[in-house]
Design a protein around this motif. Structure first.
Motif, mmCIF file in Angstrom:
data_model
loop_
_atom_site.group_PDB
_atom_site.id
_atom_site.type_symbol
_atom_site.label_atom_id
_atom_site.label_comp_id
_atom_site.label_asym_id
_atom_site.label_seq_id
_atom_site.Cartn_x
_atom_site.Cartn_y
_atom_site.Cartn_z
ATOM 1 N N TYR A 164 0.864 -1.192 0.000
ATOM 2 C CA TYR A 164 0.000 0.000 0.000
ATOM 3 C C TYR A 164 0.893 1.232 0.000
ATOM 4 C CZ TYR A 164 -3.672 3.330 1.204
ATOM 5 O OH TYR A 164 -4.548 4.383 1.172
ATOM 6 N N VAL A 165 0.618 2.164 -0.920
ATOM 7 C CA VAL A 165 1.447 3.359 -1.081
ATOM 8 C C VAL A 165 0.611 4.616 -0.902
ATOM 9 C CG1 VAL A 165 2.967 4.643 -2.655
ATOM 10 C CG2 VAL A 165 2.970 2.129 -2.681
ATOM 11 N N ILE A 166 1.107 5.543 -0.104
ATOM 12 C CA ILE A 166 0.485 6.861 0.026
ATOM 13 C C ILE A 166 1.194 7.751 -0.995
ATOM 14 C CG2 ILE A 166 -0.054 8.782 1.579
ATOM 15 C CD1 ILE A 166 0.242 6.741 3.892
ATOM 16 N N VAL A 167 0.593 7.885 -2.150
ATOM 17 C CA VAL A 167 1.253 8.488 -3.305
ATOM 18 C C VAL A 167 1.589 9.957 -3.062
ATOM 19 C CG1 VAL A 167 1.063 8.935 -5.793
ATOM 20 C CG2 VAL A 167 0.095 6.839 -4.820
ATOM 21 N N GLU A 168 0.733 10.669 -2.345
ATOM 22 C CA GLU A 168 1.010 12.086 -2.060
ATOM 23 C C GLU A 168 2.299 12.243 -1.259
ATOM 24 O OE1 GLU A 168 -3.331 11.613 -2.779
ATOM 25 O OE2 GLU A 168 -1.840 10.569 -1.564
ATOM 26 N N HIS A 248 14.852 8.575 4.814
ATOM 27 C CA HIS A 248 14.351 8.970 6.129
ATOM 28 C C HIS A 248 13.993 10.449 6.148
ATOM 29 C CE1 HIS A 248 15.964 5.109 7.273
ATOM 30 N NE2 HIS A 248 15.471 5.245 8.477
ATOM 31 N N ASP A 249 13.088 10.834 7.039
ATOM 32 C CA ASP A 249 12.734 12.243 7.150
ATOM 33 C C ASP A 249 13.778 12.982 7.985
ATOM 34 O OD1 ASP A 249 12.209 11.757 9.849
ATOM 35 O OD2 ASP A 249 10.038 11.814 9.633
ATOM 36 N N ASP A 250 13.554 14.277 8.234
ATOM 37 C CA ASP A 250 14.573 15.079 8.910
ATOM 38 C C ASP A 250 14.736 14.722 10.381
ATOM 39 O OD1 ASP A 250 12.184 16.071 9.803
ATOM 40 O OD2 ASP A 250 12.504 18.122 9.105
ATOM 41 N N GLN A 251 13.859 13.848 10.905
ATOM 42 C CA GLN A 251 13.998 13.375 12.270
ATOM 43 C C GLN A 251 14.512 11.938 12.313
ATOM 44 O OE1 GLN A 251 10.696 14.332 14.963
ATOM 45 N NE2 GLN A 251 9.917 15.781 13.446
ATOM 46 N N GLY A 252 14.954 11.439 11.174
ATOM 47 C CA GLY A 252 15.511 10.095 11.115
ATOM 48 C C GLY A 252 14.469 8.993 11.129
ATOM 49 N N ARG A 253 13.219 9.313 10.801
ATOM 50 C CA ARG A 253 12.148 8.319 10.828
ATOM 51 C C ARG A 253 11.896 7.751 9.436
ATOM 52 N NH1 ARG A 253 7.619 11.838 13.861
ATOM 53 N NH2 ARG A 253 8.146 13.145 12.067
ATOM 54 N N ASN A 284 13.564 3.258 13.328
ATOM 55 C CA ASN A 284 12.340 2.904 12.651
ATOM 56 C C ASN A 284 11.059 3.368 13.324
ATOM 57 O OD1 ASN A 284 14.172 0.942 11.034
ATOM 58 N ND2 ASN A 284 12.192 0.872 10.043
ATOM 59 N N ASN A 285 11.119 4.500 14.025
ATOM 60 C CA ASN A 285 9.876 5.191 14.302
ATOM 61 C C ASN A 285 9.383 5.706 12.958
ATOM 62 O OD1 ASN A 285 9.615 4.940 17.124
ATOM 63 N ND2 ASN A 285 11.195 6.491 17.410
ATOM 64 N N MET A 286 8.113 5.527 12.682
ATOM 65 C CA MET A 286 7.609 5.872 11.360
ATOM 66 C C MET A 286 7.434 7.371 11.203
ATOM 67 S SD MET A 286 4.845 2.947 10.457
ATOM 68 C CE MET A 286 3.918 3.246 11.955
ATOM 69 N N SER A 287 7.742 7.840 10.006
ATOM 70 C CA SER A 287 7.567 9.247 9.678
ATOM 71 C C SER A 287 6.088 9.597 9.623
ATOM 72 C CB SER A 287 8.212 9.540 8.319
ATOM 73 O OG SER A 287 7.930 10.858 7.894
ATOM 74 N N ASP A 288 5.770 10.856 9.921
ATOM 75 C CA ASP A 288 4.402 11.342 9.727
ATOM 76 C C ASP A 288 4.039 11.308 8.243
ATOM 77 O OD1 ASP A 288 4.353 11.814 12.416
ATOM 78 O OD2 ASP A 288 4.602 13.984 12.270
#
Length: 328
Positions: A164-168, A248-253, A284-288
């Motif tokens: 499942y992909v969140i395309v946005e 990863h995002d800027d918080q390493g998630r 591996n805390n998930m990014s928002d």
């Protein structure tokens, strides 16, 4: 010697002030301890102003919601072709769910199977079914896309029919990347190759330049068949000079995930994953702004689609609606 009355009042005031400050700090620390005990460890990543009820938090939430218009802007600016690896047995089960949920948000979506199905539609490849033929399927699918759809998109994402992909969120991540560079992204695994490779189940996305190199040089540099699709594709990219990079995002998630949300939330990882993951699963805390999840059953595709695109907390929906229609 007695202190003058004026000095005595000043000293008394300081003492009272210090006592009040001490009581306040003690109470705040106690409240913090209670919150830490009651809050699961994975949830601590989401305790930020955007999720509280203060005026400051509401203002920040309002600002972020206004940016919902960016999704519409990026749809034309960051063109994504999604292709789904499937089979005749799962086409009308798993791929039907993909087609009716996240697949329709790609700029173009293609389904590759071992048999052509003009009604779905699915593109048939001259390859047998089975896990031992996944590499062959992948190489043939990318070859087909290179010859027929190279100019239809800037980025080309491969996903399984239970991904499942969140395309946005994919477009948002790619909006800061250059599709003219030889790069690709996904859930980063570290063994077998010096630069690593990306999990097939989590999905991986190639830049236009990466696909161009594949189409021109893969016959000389890459295997046509193999046993491990994601490793074989990773080795192919390595030989073509296509680089891996962090998503990863800027918080390493993390953004791409080779497991379902429940596994990622509660961190119920198998031992091999702790060894394979580029960061040892420590970040591996998930990014928002998560992009993908794997092992999603068809029914859960619709469930995730409801959670992501339809469920609204009361009091925020109006803002989102107005922002999307330019009324703010």
């Amino acid at each position: 010697m007695l202190l003058p009355l004026k000095n005595f009042k000043i000293i008394l005031g300081l003492c009272v002030g210090i006592c009040i400050l001490f009581m306040y700090i003690s109470q705040s620390m106690q409240e913090g301890k209670i919150l830490t005990i009651k809050t699961p460890r994975w949830l601590s990543a989401y305790r930020d102003p955007e999720f509280n009820n203060s005026m400051e938090g509401k203002n920040k939430t309002f600002t972020s919601i206004v940016e919902v218009n960016d999704a519409l802007r990026l749809e034309t600016k960051v063109r994504v072709l999604c292709w789904i690896m499937t089979s005749p047995k799962t086409l009308y089960k798993k791929c039907k769910a993909v087609k009716e949920t996240w697949g329709k948000r790609c700029n173009k979506v293609l389904f590759f199977s071992s048999q052509t199905d003009a009604n779905f539609p699915a593109i048939g490849l001259n390859v047998s079914e089975g896990r031992q033929h996944l590499t062959e399927k992948t190489m043939m699918a990318f070859t087909y896309i290179y010859h027929n759809h190279l100019n239809d998109a800037d980025w080309f994402m491969k996903a399984d029919d239970d991904t499942y992909v969140i395309v946005e969120n994919l477009r948002y991540f790619l909006s800061s990347k250059n599709s003219s560079l030889p790069v690709y992204y996904g859930h980063w695994f570290k063994p077998f190759l010096k630069q690593g490779y990306y999990s097939g189940g989590a999905g991986y996305v190639l830049s236009k330049e990466a696909l161009r190199r594949f189409g021109k040089f893969s016959n000389k540099s890459c295997v046509k068949a193999g046993h491990y699709e994601d490793v074989d594709l990773g080795r192919c990219m390595d030989k073509l000079g296509v680089l891996t990079g962090s998503s990863h995002d800027d918080q390493g998630r993390s953004r791409f995930h080779c497991f379902d949300p429940k596994t990622m939330l509660f961190r119920g990882f198998p031992s091999w994953y702790l060894e394979y993951d580029k960061y040892g699963a420590k970040k591996n805390n998930m990014s928002d702004y998560a992009i993908s999840f794997h092992y999603i059953a068809p029914a859960n595709m619709y469930l995730l689609d409801y959670y992501v695109y339809h469920l609204r907390p009361y009091g925020l929906y109006k803002r989102i609606h107005e922002a999307a229609h330019g009324k703010l």
